[in-house]
Every structure is written in structure tokens, then in C-alpha cells.
Scaffold this motif. Structure first.
Motif, PDB file in Angstrom:
ATOM      1  N   GLU A  40      11.260 -33.594  11.983  1.00 33.95           N
ATOM      2  CA  GLU A  40       9.996 -33.839  12.672  1.00 33.95           C
ATOM      3  C   GLU A  40       9.309 -32.583  13.193  1.00 33.95           C
ATOM      4  OE1 GLU A  40       9.809 -37.639  14.944  1.00 33.95           O
ATOM      5  OE2 GLU A  40      12.002 -37.516  14.757  1.00 33.95           O
ATOM      6  N   LEU A  57      11.976 -35.659   7.548  1.00 41.30           N
ATOM      7  CA  LEU A  57      12.655 -36.674   8.341  1.00 41.30           C
ATOM      8  C   LEU A  57      13.869 -37.106   7.533  1.00 41.30           C
ATOM      9  CD1 LEU A  57      12.655 -38.414  10.893  1.00 41.30           C
ATOM     10  CD2 LEU A  57      11.398 -40.136   9.605  1.00 41.30           C
ATOM     11  N   PHE A  80       3.126 -38.488  13.511  1.00 36.18           N
ATOM     12  CA  PHE A  80       4.053 -38.902  14.561  1.00 36.18           C
ATOM     13  C   PHE A  80       4.289 -40.408  14.489  1.00 36.18           C
ATOM     14  CE2 PHE A  80       4.731 -40.660  18.824  1.00 36.18           C
ATOM     15  CZ  PHE A  80       5.951 -40.078  19.111  1.00 36.18           C
ATOM     16  N   VAL A  81       3.229 -41.185  14.316  1.00 28.30           N
ATOM     17  CA  VAL A  81       3.354 -42.643  14.220  1.00 28.30           C
ATOM     18  C   VAL A  81       4.125 -43.018  12.955  1.00 28.30           C
ATOM     19  CG1 VAL A  81       2.073 -44.804  14.002  1.00 28.30           C
ATOM     20  CG2 VAL A  81       1.265 -43.039  15.553  1.00 28.30           C
ATOM     21  N   THR A  83       6.398 -41.180  11.242  1.00 32.49           N
ATOM     22  CA  THR A  83       7.828 -40.859  11.373  1.00 32.49           C
ATOM     23  C   THR A  83       8.515 -41.816  12.335  1.00 32.49           C
ATOM     24  OG1 THR A  83       7.362 -39.164  13.043  1.00 32.49           O
ATOM     25  CG2 THR A  83       7.605 -38.417  10.756  1.00 32.49           C
ATOM     26  N   SER A  84       7.831 -42.190  13.394  1.00 29.35           N
ATOM     27  CA  SER A  84       8.392 -43.134  14.353  1.00 29.35           C
ATOM     28  C   SER A  84       8.634 -44.496  13.692  1.00 29.35           C
ATOM     29  CB  SER A  84       7.443 -43.274  15.536  1.00 29.35           C
ATOM     30  OG  SER A  84       7.934 -44.177  16.472  1.00 29.35           O
ATOM     31  N   ALA A  85       7.680 -44.955  12.900  1.00 29.29           N
ATOM     32  CA  ALA A  85       7.827 -46.243  12.205  1.00 29.29           C
ATOM     33  C   ALA A  85       8.983 -46.196  11.207  1.00 29.29           C
ATOM     34  CB  ALA A  85       6.528 -46.604  11.498  1.00 29.29           C
ATOM     35  N   LYS A  87      11.648 -44.253  11.336  1.00 22.07           N
ATOM     36  CA  LYS A  87      12.904 -44.249  12.092  1.00 22.07           C
ATOM     37  C   LYS A  87      13.229 -45.638  12.626  1.00 22.07           C
ATOM     38  CE  LYS A  87      12.059 -40.957  14.963  1.00 22.07           C
ATOM     39  NZ  LYS A  87      12.079 -39.939  16.001  1.00 22.07           N
ATOM     40  N   ASP A  88      12.219 -46.374  13.091  1.00 24.81           N
ATOM     41  CA  ASP A  88      12.446 -47.734  13.586  1.00 24.81           C
ATOM     42  C   ASP A  88      12.950 -48.649  12.476  1.00 24.81           C
ATOM     43  OD1 ASP A  88      11.685 -47.044  16.123  1.00 24.81           O
ATOM     44  OD2 ASP A  88       9.702 -48.002  16.013  1.00 24.81           O
ATOM     45  N   CYS A 109       4.624 -51.035   7.077  1.00 23.87           N
ATOM     46  CA  CYS A 109       4.261 -50.208   8.236  1.00 23.87           C
ATOM     47  C   CYS A 109       3.146 -49.233   7.879  1.00 23.87           C
ATOM     48  CB  CYS A 109       5.471 -49.433   8.744  1.00 23.87           C
ATOM     49  SG  CYS A 109       6.720 -50.442   9.538  1.00 23.87           S
ATOM     50  N   LYS A 124       2.554 -48.328  18.405  1.00 26.08           N
ATOM     51  CA  LYS A 124       3.858 -48.646  17.825  1.00 26.08           C
ATOM     52  C   LYS A 124       4.222 -50.123  17.979  1.00 26.08           C
ATOM     53  CE  LYS A 124       8.596 -46.998  18.282  1.00 26.08           C
ATOM     54  NZ  LYS A 124       9.445 -46.005  18.907  1.00 26.08           N
ATOM     55  N   LYS A 128       4.767 -52.994  14.968  1.00 30.51           N
ATOM     56  CA  LYS A 128       5.983 -53.809  14.856  1.00 30.51           C
ATOM     57  C   LYS A 128       5.644 -55.291  14.763  1.00 30.51           C
ATOM     58  CE  LYS A 128       9.484 -51.054  17.185  1.00 30.51           C
ATOM     59  NZ  LYS A 128      10.359 -50.970  18.361  1.00 30.51           N
TER      60      LYS A 128
END
Length: 139
Positions: A40, A57, A80-81, A83-85, A87-88, A109, A124, A128
Motif C-alpha cells: 500500500e 497489495l 485507498f478505497v 485496496t481496503s475493499a 483486503k476486506d 466491489c 466503505k 459492503k
């Protein structure tokens, strides 16, 4: 370790004859710069008045490309959004295999984050809810 390239853009507005150039450019850019960086850690480039923000990532290289209103700051927020998605969905920074196993959910996503070349959602929790294929409870 091998890396897997994720092109989050669908090349909206890019003529077909230029798409191969852009793919080749991004792969070369990543090969030259992504070795040894942390997960990241964001890198920024500019090519033909187009901004590129990219990162690693796990085993996946992620590139977000834009111009005009989608400058490096807007693209940083988008990546950022993204990579966060990822990872989730994966539960951790993905290996290539894990990424491919979760590919369908990751695509859902991405469709909620970027729609027809425009940044659509960055919340985020809303993403979801939307990928669960249930109607949102609030607007």
C-alpha cells in the motif's frame, strides 16, 4: 515472488488502438518501480497528461489512472478505497491465488467504487452493503 497486475480501469474513452500501449506502459512502469516497496505504499507517475497512482497489495499490483479532475489526490483516495475493499474481501493482502478465488466479489466491489469510468462510492460501509446485493437502508 511473482506479481499479478490489476487494471482497475476499463479504458473509458480510450480508443482501442491505444489500449495496448497503456497496458504495456503500466506493466513496464510497475516492473521498474514496484520491486521492494511495502504493501500500500503509493507511487505516482504522469504520462501524456494522465496521472497514474499505483501500489502493491500482497502479490497484486494495482494501478488507477485518471486525468483532469482525477488528479493524483483523487486517485490516491480511490486506490485507498480499492485496496481496503480487496483486503476486506480477501481477509488479508492477497496472494495471486486468493485474489483469483475471490475475483467475482472483488469485481462487485470495483463496480461499486468505479462506475463507467467515474468514481462512484468511497464509503466503505456502503460498498459492503451494496455488494451483498441488498438494497441500501439509507440514502
Amino acid at each position: 515472488m511473482t506479481s499479478f497486475n490489476l487494471f482497475t480501469c476499463s479504458f473509458n474513452g480510450v480508443p482501442a488502438e491505444e489500449r495496448l500501449h497503456w497496458r504495456s506502459f503500466l506493466v513496464k512502469l510497475g516492473a521498474e518501480n514496484l520491486r521492494g516497496i511495502k504493501n500500500e505504499e503509493l507511487l505516482v507517475a504522469c504520462h501524456k497528461s494522465v496521472y497514474i497512482v499505483y501500489t502493491v497489495l500482497g502479490d497484486v499490483n494495482i494501478y488507477v489512472v485518471g486525468k483532469d479532475a482525477y488528479d493524483e489526490l483523487a486517485l490516491s483516495e480511490a486506490i485507498f478505497v480499492i485496496t481496503s475493499a480487496i483486503k476486506d474481501v480477501c481477509g488479508k493482502p492477497p496472494t495471486e491465488r486468493l485474489f483469483l478465488d475471490k475475483y467475482g466479489k472483488i469485481c462487485l466491489c470495483l463496480d461499486e467504487i468505479v462506475w463507467t469510468g467515474l468514481l462512484e462510492n468511497i464509503d466503505k460501509d456502503r460498498i459492503k452493503r451494496l455488494v451483498r446485493l441488498k438494497p441500501p437502508t439509507e440514502f
